[in-house]
Design a protein around this motif. Structure first.
Motif, mmCIF file in Angstrom:
data_model
loop_
_atom_site.group_PDB
_atom_site.id
_atom_site.type_symbol
_atom_site.label_atom_id
_atom_site.label_comp_id
_atom_site.label_asym_id
_atom_site.label_seq_id
_atom_site.Cartn_x
_atom_site.Cartn_y
_atom_site.Cartn_z
ATOM 1 N N ARG A 273 1.178 4.065 -3.037
ATOM 2 C CA ARG A 273 0.919 5.496 -2.838
ATOM 3 C C ARG A 273 2.134 6.313 -3.262
ATOM 4 O O ARG A 273 1.997 7.426 -3.784
ATOM 5 C CB ARG A 273 0.586 5.771 -1.364
ATOM 6 C CG ARG A 273 -0.724 5.180 -0.884
ATOM 7 C CD ARG A 273 -1.903 5.784 -1.638
ATOM 8 N NE ARG A 273 -1.986 7.219 -1.456
ATOM 9 C CZ ARG A 273 -2.673 7.830 -0.488
ATOM 10 N NH1 ARG A 273 -3.357 7.095 0.395
ATOM 11 N NH2 ARG A 273 -2.698 9.149 -0.398
ATOM 12 N N TRP B 88 0.841 -1.210 0.000
ATOM 13 C CA TRP B 88 0.000 0.000 0.000
ATOM 14 C C TRP B 88 0.871 1.253 0.000
ATOM 15 O O TRP B 88 0.635 2.190 -0.759
ATOM 16 C CB TRP B 88 -0.919 -0.008 1.213
ATOM 17 C CG TRP B 88 -1.868 1.153 1.246
ATOM 18 C CD1 TRP B 88 -3.076 1.258 0.624
ATOM 19 C CD2 TRP B 88 -1.657 2.408 1.932
ATOM 20 N NE1 TRP B 88 -3.650 2.479 0.873
ATOM 21 C CE2 TRP B 88 -2.803 3.205 1.679
ATOM 22 C CE3 TRP B 88 -0.645 2.906 2.730
ATOM 23 C CZ2 TRP B 88 -2.929 4.486 2.184
ATOM 24 C CZ3 TRP B 88 -0.774 4.192 3.247
ATOM 25 C CH2 TRP B 88 -1.909 4.969 2.975
ATOM 26 N N TYR C 73 -1.861 -1.483 -7.276
ATOM 27 C CA TYR C 73 -1.645 -2.010 -5.922
ATOM 28 C C TYR C 73 -1.477 -3.524 -5.957
ATOM 29 O O TYR C 73 -0.642 -4.077 -5.239
ATOM 30 C CB TYR C 73 -2.826 -1.629 -5.017
ATOM 31 C CG TYR C 73 -2.789 -2.338 -3.677
ATOM 32 C CD1 TYR C 73 -1.875 -1.952 -2.701
ATOM 33 C CD2 TYR C 73 -3.646 -3.405 -3.409
ATOM 34 C CE1 TYR C 73 -1.814 -2.608 -1.484
ATOM 35 C CE2 TYR C 73 -3.594 -4.057 -2.194
ATOM 36 C CZ TYR C 73 -2.677 -3.656 -1.234
ATOM 37 O OH TYR C 73 -2.621 -4.315 -0.035
#
Length: 343
Positions: free
Chosen positions: A78, A74, A85
């Protein structure tokens, strides 16, 4: 396995999963993730036995690494959403899980299901084996030259995985070879360990233990029909009982599956892990207790310095591996004169 191998495995997996999209830089991410579980070596658990037996503990547990891979994926997504993902999760999950899985093939012991169950050690590969690592390094080199073609990384992973499978096959062949000799020595049901000698899977060491003795053999695929040489090392059941009465002695026996040699030197009770290294060059010997005149007094364990390896040992090992020397005496780590056995 050693840190270079784990970093190479992590880098190769990262490149195979995301190299086409992320280019050469993903190798660095993979190498860092590949060595992450081994950072537990910086933790001091208070005593030498605790440090020894807690290594490859919680940081190598699937119950820890799988949730960690989810969180890291994760964060990486980001930070760099060029890939999805799910692709980041595949990358982090494969790298973190394959690290302890590879370690289980070695002899040290990996607590794959910490805090449940004992360490797992398959004993089929030495902690440093160039034939496993080299295909990964070659694949990385090819990818660095042509990052648009990550197929070399997949090939490297395939070759190294096939070699890992070979280690299990070789181990079973050697196990079958030594079975009659162990049975003739009355050790057919004794705990045993079959593991490769350093840096190869051609020459193997076999260890079997009973209450009062430990038997060692060296045999390999280039030996032909040469008879097996069996060496006997005495074990002291009284010292073993005294060590197992101590908390750290129990912990050490649990971690090593009982493959320990006990001796009393200058009033100190010593326990040596006979799985690692070879006789005369075992790297892990621990002081567990001292005789205070009224019995053994437990110590906060500490590790004794291991013996220095003689330079000629590598030459003797090579001669034995290639079959040029039919016998390597483990008690002395020397090649006996031609036609003679071990005393």
């Amino acid at each position: 396995m050693d840190s270079i191998t784990q970093a190479a495995l992590g880098a190769t997996i990262a490149g195979a999963v995301a190299g086409k999209a992320l280019g050469r830089s993903v190798l660095v991410t993979g190498a860092v993730l590949g060595t992450l579980p081994d950072l537990d070596v910086v933790i001091d658990y208070g005593t030498a036995v605790a440090n020894f037996t807690q290594h490859r503990g919680f940081t190598h547990s699937l119950f820890v690494l799988i949730p960690l891979s989810i969180m890291l994926a994760w964060g990486l997504w980001r930070w760099n959403p060029v890939i999805s993902y799910r692709r980041w999760l595949l990358l982090t999950g494969l790298i973190l899980v394959t690290h302890p899985l590879l370690d289980t093939f070695t002899t040290y012991g990996t607590q794959l299901f910490w805090p449940l169950g004992p360490p797992i050690a398959l004993h089929s590969i030495f902690i440093i084996d160039p034939l496993y690592t080299l295909p990964l390094l070659v694949a990385i080199g090819c990818f660095l030259m042509r990052p648009s073609m990550p197929r070399s990384l997949v090939v490297g992973l395939g070759v190294s995985t096939l070699y890992l499978g070979w280690t299990l096959v070789a181990q079973q062949i050697i196990s079958s070879r030594v079975e009659p000799t162990l049975a003739a020595a009355g050790l057919d049901d004794a705990p045993r360990m079959v593991q490769p000698m350093p840096f190869n899977t051609i020459l193997w060491r076999v260890t079997a233990i009973s209450d009062d003795r430990r038997v060692e053999m060296v045999t390999g695929f280039l030996d032909g029909d040469a008879p097996l040489t069996l060496e006997v090392f005495p074990r002291d059941p009284v010292l073993a009982e005294q060590a197992l009465a101590l908390e750290e002695g129990q912990r050490l026996a649990w971690f090593t599956e009982g493959f320990l040699h006990y001796e009393q030197v200058d009033g100190l009770l010593l326990a040596t892990d006979v799985r690692l290294g070879v006789p005369g060059a075992h790297p892990f010997t621990f002081v567990l207790a001292a005789d205070n005149g009224n019995g053994l007094e437990p110590y906060a364990s500490y590790r004794q310095d291991g013996p220095a390896l003689r330079p000629e040992l590598l030459g003797a090992l090579w001669a034995r591996l290639t079959g040029a020397a039919p016998v390597l005496c483990l008690a002395s780590l020397e090649l006996p004169p031609p036609g003679e056995g071990c005393s």
